[in-house]
Design an enzyme around this catalytic site. Structure first.
Site, short mmCIF file in Angstrom:
data_model
loop_
_atom_site.label_atom_id
_atom_site.label_comp_id
_atom_site.label_asym_id
_atom_site.label_seq_id
_atom_site.Cartn_x
_atom_site.Cartn_y
_atom_site.Cartn_z
N HIS A 1 -50.25 1.91 -13.49
CA HIS A 1 -50.69 2.90 -14.58
C HIS A 1 -50.50 2.23 -16.12
CE1 HIS A 1 -50.18 7.44 -16.27
NE2 HIS A 1 -51.03 6.66 -17.10
N GLU B 1 -51.91 14.11 -20.26
CA GLU B 1 -50.61 13.61 -20.10
C GLU B 1 -49.65 13.83 -21.19
OE1 GLU B 1 -50.39 10.01 -17.33
OE2 GLU B 1 -51.78 9.11 -18.99
N HIS C 1 -51.74 2.05 -21.61
CA HIS C 1 -52.24 1.38 -20.25
C HIS C 1 -52.45 -0.05 -20.43
CE1 HIS C 1 -54.39 5.55 -19.50
NE2 HIS C 1 -52.99 5.77 -19.16
N HIS D 1 -47.57 5.94 -25.22
CA HIS D 1 -47.87 5.92 -23.75
C HIS D 1 -49.34 5.19 -23.81
CE1 HIS D 1 -49.05 6.18 -19.67
NE2 HIS D 1 -50.28 6.80 -20.10
ZN LIG Z 1 -51.86 7.34 -18.54
#
Ligand SMILES: [Zn+2]
Length: 239
Positions: free
Chosen positions: A169, A80, A101, A99
């Site tokens: 996500h 990603e 989760h 980023h």
């Molecule tokens: Zn992710």
């Protein structure tokens, strides 16, 4: 491995950021933090595909404007990484991206309840945390931002905000420095947790007004060095 086009202190901050975010459980074996190069602004750095708590300076990869490793670097990068590259392209003032989760934000990406600043530490959320719907871009998806067009679409939903939620996500937050992106990632998770708790009590919830949000987030920027010194020291002290 080619020499990185970054100052030593930036790489040190990025290593610390990985470990701080892991210690705060914003990152686990998944998720990543990156920093824009302070020497070649079209490039950025993030670790090779490795759990953030274990990252060292030797794991850092230099990625080009298209989120691809420099020629000769055969290590495996994060799938990603396009999240980061496309946000750096769209937002020249952004110097760091996280980023994650992190679990408390997930409910806000899958319901109609908006994530809003419930206390001063979450005040940077005043302008809103839009939700990225990957299905609107690609019906057949696995939720991952695995190429440039998906990264570009995510950056479009983020717009000028500090945080974008990703349906089913996680989230991505940005900052104008590594400490600011770390701060925002930690307090987005906490704000989400507190909003969920307040939602169980008698409402309606009194959120920060836009004006309070603007003022409080400016005040927090002025004191960022304090939590950053603490977090960095304690993260780097752990082996
Ligand atoms: Zn992710």
């Amino acid at each position: 491995m080619p020499k990185l086009s970054a100052s030593r202190s930036l790489i040190q901050d990025l290593v610390a950021a990985s470990r701080v975010l892991a210690a705060h459980e914003v990152l686990d074996a998944y998720g990543h933090v990156s920093a824009r190069s302070d020497r070649r602004p079209e490039r950025f750095f993030m670790s090779r595909s490795r759990a953030p708590a274990l990252v060292t300076a030797a794991d850092m990869m230099e990625l080009d404007a298209d989120s691809e490793p420099l020629p000769g670097d055969k290590r495996k990068g994060f799938i990603e990484r396009y999240i980061h590259g496309e946000i750096y392209r769209a937002r020249p003032g952004v110097m760091a991206v996280v980023h994650s989760h992190s679990s408390s934000v997930i409910p806000f990406g899958v319901t109609r309840t908006r994530l809003r600043p419930i206390y001063h530490m979450g005040s940077f959320l005043w302008s809103g945390a839009p939700v990225f719907e990957i299905r609107a871009v690609r019906a057949e998806n696995d939720l991952l931002i695995r190429d440039r067009p998906l990264g570009q679409a995510l950056a479009g939903t983020l717009g000028g905000h500090s945080c974008v939620l990703m349906r089913g996500h996680g989230m991505t937050v940005v900052g104008d420095s590594v400490p600011e992106a770390v701060f925002r990632a930690i307090y987005t998770e906490m704000n989400a947790r507190l909003q969920l708790q307040a939602g169980q009590l008698e409402g309606p919830i009194e959120f920060l007004s836009d004006e309070e949000g603007r003022r409080a987030s400016a005040a927090n920027r002025g004191t960022l060095e304090r939590p950053w010194e603490l977090w960095k020291k304690s993260a780097l002290a752990r082996k």
